[in-house]
Design an enzyme around this catalytic site. Structure first.
Site, PDB file in Angstrom:
ATOM      1  N   PHE A 113       0.852  -1.193   0.000  1.00  0.00           N
ATOM      2  CA  PHE A 113       0.000   0.000   0.000  1.00  0.00           C
ATOM      3  C   PHE A 113       0.891   1.249   0.000  1.00  0.00           C
ATOM      4  O   PHE A 113       1.853   1.319   0.763  1.00  0.00           O
ATOM      5  CB  PHE A 113      -0.881  -0.034   1.245  1.00  0.00           C
ATOM      6  CG  PHE A 113      -1.986   0.989   1.241  1.00  0.00           C
ATOM      7  CD1 PHE A 113      -3.169   0.751   0.551  1.00  0.00           C
ATOM      8  CD2 PHE A 113      -1.838   2.185   1.918  1.00  0.00           C
ATOM      9  CE1 PHE A 113      -4.183   1.690   0.555  1.00  0.00           C
ATOM     10  CE2 PHE A 113      -2.857   3.136   1.919  1.00  0.00           C
ATOM     11  CZ  PHE A 113      -4.037   2.888   1.236  1.00  0.00           C
ATOM     12  N   TYR A 209     -10.910  -0.151  10.586  1.00  0.00           N
ATOM     13  CA  TYR A 209     -12.128   0.330   9.919  1.00  0.00           C
ATOM     14  C   TYR A 209     -12.475  -0.512   8.695  1.00  0.00           C
ATOM     15  O   TYR A 209     -13.462  -0.249   8.037  1.00  0.00           O
ATOM     16  CB  TYR A 209     -11.989   1.806   9.502  1.00  0.00           C
ATOM     17  CG  TYR A 209     -10.698   2.140   8.789  1.00  0.00           C
ATOM     18  CD1 TYR A 209     -10.536   1.859   7.452  1.00  0.00           C
ATOM     19  CD2 TYR A 209      -9.641   2.712   9.479  1.00  0.00           C
ATOM     20  CE1 TYR A 209      -9.357   2.135   6.802  1.00  0.00           C
ATOM     21  CE2 TYR A 209      -8.447   2.993   8.849  1.00  0.00           C
ATOM     22  CZ  TYR A 209      -8.303   2.704   7.495  1.00  0.00           C
ATOM     23  OH  TYR A 209      -7.120   2.975   6.871  1.00  0.00           O
ATOM     24  N   LYS A 210     -11.636  -1.510   8.385  1.00  0.00           N
ATOM     25  CA  LYS A 210     -11.927  -2.365   7.230  1.00  0.00           C
ATOM     26  C   LYS A 210     -12.787  -3.540   7.704  1.00  0.00           C
ATOM     27  O   LYS A 210     -13.935  -3.338   8.039  1.00  0.00           O
ATOM     28  CB  LYS A 210     -10.616  -2.775   6.559  1.00  0.00           C
ATOM     29  CG  LYS A 210      -9.934  -1.561   5.909  1.00  0.00           C
ATOM     30  CD  LYS A 210      -8.535  -1.812   5.379  1.00  0.00           C
ATOM     31  CE  LYS A 210      -7.988  -0.522   4.761  1.00  0.00           C
ATOM     32  NZ  LYS A 210      -6.521  -0.522   4.583  1.00  0.00           N
ATOM     33  N   ARG A 356     -12.539  -3.873  -7.270  1.00  0.00           N
ATOM     34  CA  ARG A 356     -12.313  -4.683  -6.059  1.00  0.00           C
ATOM     35  C   ARG A 356     -13.624  -5.024  -5.374  1.00  0.00           C
ATOM     36  O   ARG A 356     -14.503  -4.174  -5.230  1.00  0.00           O
ATOM     37  CB  ARG A 356     -11.531  -3.831  -5.032  1.00  0.00           C
ATOM     38  CG  ARG A 356     -10.080  -3.912  -5.117  1.00  0.00           C
ATOM     39  CD  ARG A 356      -9.395  -3.407  -3.862  1.00  0.00           C
ATOM     40  NE  ARG A 356     -10.014  -2.299  -3.147  1.00  0.00           N
ATOM     41  CZ  ARG A 356      -9.481  -1.769  -2.041  1.00  0.00           C
ATOM     42  NH1 ARG A 356      -8.368  -2.247  -1.536  1.00  0.00           N
ATOM     43  NH2 ARG A 356     -10.079  -0.767  -1.426  1.00  0.00           N
TER      44      ARG A 356
END
Ligand code: PLP
Length: 397
Positions: A113, A209-210, A356
């Protein structure tokens, strides 16, 4: 043991939405709004500053850290929470480099990332001692772990493709070469079973938060292997990582626990939401979750490949090589995703051409997967995405 997945009733999901973006921002747990209202009106509103003691605010980062530790195969007390993942990347990496002062190489991979790599570049600039960041292709990482590597810093599950690194094997190789291992679990926590203690890695970091549904801006976490914690030198030596913050000592003296990775005042509202969100996981067996995730992902791949030959699978076909997301490459991926979102099927897009889709078995079932594939067939097959209104780029994709 095992539980019946999904647990949709524990979440507030808008009518008509099939949410395939829990890998980016998880859905709202039903208890979150009431909890945050209580914290605001009862704790902050009534108890004011007393709430740091009376409502347990000061202990909340550790309470939540222990809950995360249990989910990640780590012992209580080994996970600290707060700040954002980018900050935790910086902290873990800075501490790792201090542990190998004679070495000058940070090894990551080209698929990592961007923020992880940017933070590494920033740290290298700050230290200014000739460190080098190497980013080979993900498949070439094993061979690139040479004796000059100070720290190997990898994200287990690739945010674009979902490709998953073998944590145990890479950690073993890093240690064989004398390097410190840092795992970013942003797309692993709550998505795949993780055995942190078993991996023997020195550090792990991640966001909540995912797949953990902690809400936008939810606090990040950092794991430090318990035998190292007293030796780890915090680069961000804030007062709440001090052994006795309220002694107001002139000099920094780190807490004798993972708490030394805390920096400043914890985000209480977000931590309260996260604590509530983690309750949804009570009784969930990660092996069951993984099995459901693989089943949903395989179904999705089969349905989409049958219905949309224009798309090319951009995730590993073999399920053991994949996290809990499936990506397809498509030249008009951005516009197609906008058209899907307009029809209630929410995934996201990552440049240059990746569509995605995240699979979150707590709140998705097979009927959702089939419905999503049907909408994709319409959008792609009938060229719905060609409508100019779907070409307009937003700030967040
Ligand atoms: C989501 C994600 C981030 C985001 O970092 P923040 O500081 O929380 O914005 C960083 N690294 C990885 C690997 C991610 O998946």
């Amino acid at each position: 043991m095992g539980v019946t997945l999904p647990r949709k009733a524990l979440f507030d999901i808008p009518e008509g939405v099939i949410y395939l973006d829990g890998n980016s921002l998880g859905v709202l747990p039903r208890g979150a709004a009431a909890r945050v209202t209580e914290v605001i009106s009862q704790e902050w509103g009534q108890q004011l500053i007393r709430a740091w003691n009376t409502a347990g605010w000061m202990a909340l980062p550790q309470v939540v850290g222990d809950r995360l530790a249990a989910m990640l195969g780590a012992p209580a007390g080994s996970v600290a929470t707060g700040d954002t993942l980018s900050i935790k990347v910086y902290q873990a990496l800075a501490a790792a480099l201090k542990m190998r002062p004679e070495r000058r190489v940070i090894l990551s991979d080209a698929g990592n990332f961007p923020s992880d790599l940017y933070m590494a570049e920033g740290l290298i600039g700050t230290i200014d001692k000739g460190y080098e960041l190497r980013t080979p292709a993900p498949e070439a990482v094993m061979g690139a772990i040479t004796e000059d590597v100070a720290a190997v810093m990898l994200t287990q599950v690739d945010y674009r493709s979902g490709r998953m690194h073998d944590m145990a094997a890479i950690t073993a190789r890093a240690h064989e070469a004398g390097a410190v291992m840092i795992w970013d679990l942003a797309h692993s926590a709550g998505a795949v079973p993780v055995d942190l203690a078993g991996s023997n890695a020195e550090f792990a970091i991640g966001c909540t938060y995912k797949y953990l549904n902690g809400g936008p801006g939810a606090p990040a976490f950092i794991y430090v292997r318990p035998d190292l914690v007293d030796a780890v030198q915090p680069a961000l030596s804030g007062w709440l990582g001090h052994d006795a913050p309220f002694a107001m000592e002139r000099h920094y003296r780190p807490a004798m626990s993972t708490e030394r990775m805390r920096v400043g005042t914890p985000p209480i509202l977000q931590l309260a939401v996260l604590e509530e969100a983690l309750k949804v996981w009570d009784g969930v067996d990660m092996a069951d979750l993984r099995e459901a995730s693989v089943r949903l992902s395989e179904l999705f791949i089969a349905e989409v490949e049958a219905r949309c030959p224009q798309l090319r699978l951009a995730s590993p076909r073999e399920s053991r090589m994949r996290g809990s997301q499936v990506s397809f490459a498509f030249e008009h991926g951005y516009a197609a995703m906008q058209a899907l979102i307009a029809r209630g099927v929410i995934g996201d897009f990552r440049a240059p051409d990746i569509m995605r889709f995240g699979f979150t078995p707590l709140y998705l079932d097979e009927a959702d997967v089939i419905s999503a594939a049907e909408v994709m067939e319409e959008v792609i097959g009938q060229g719905v995405y060609l409508d100019p209104k779907y070409q307009v780029k937003s700030r967040v994709t």
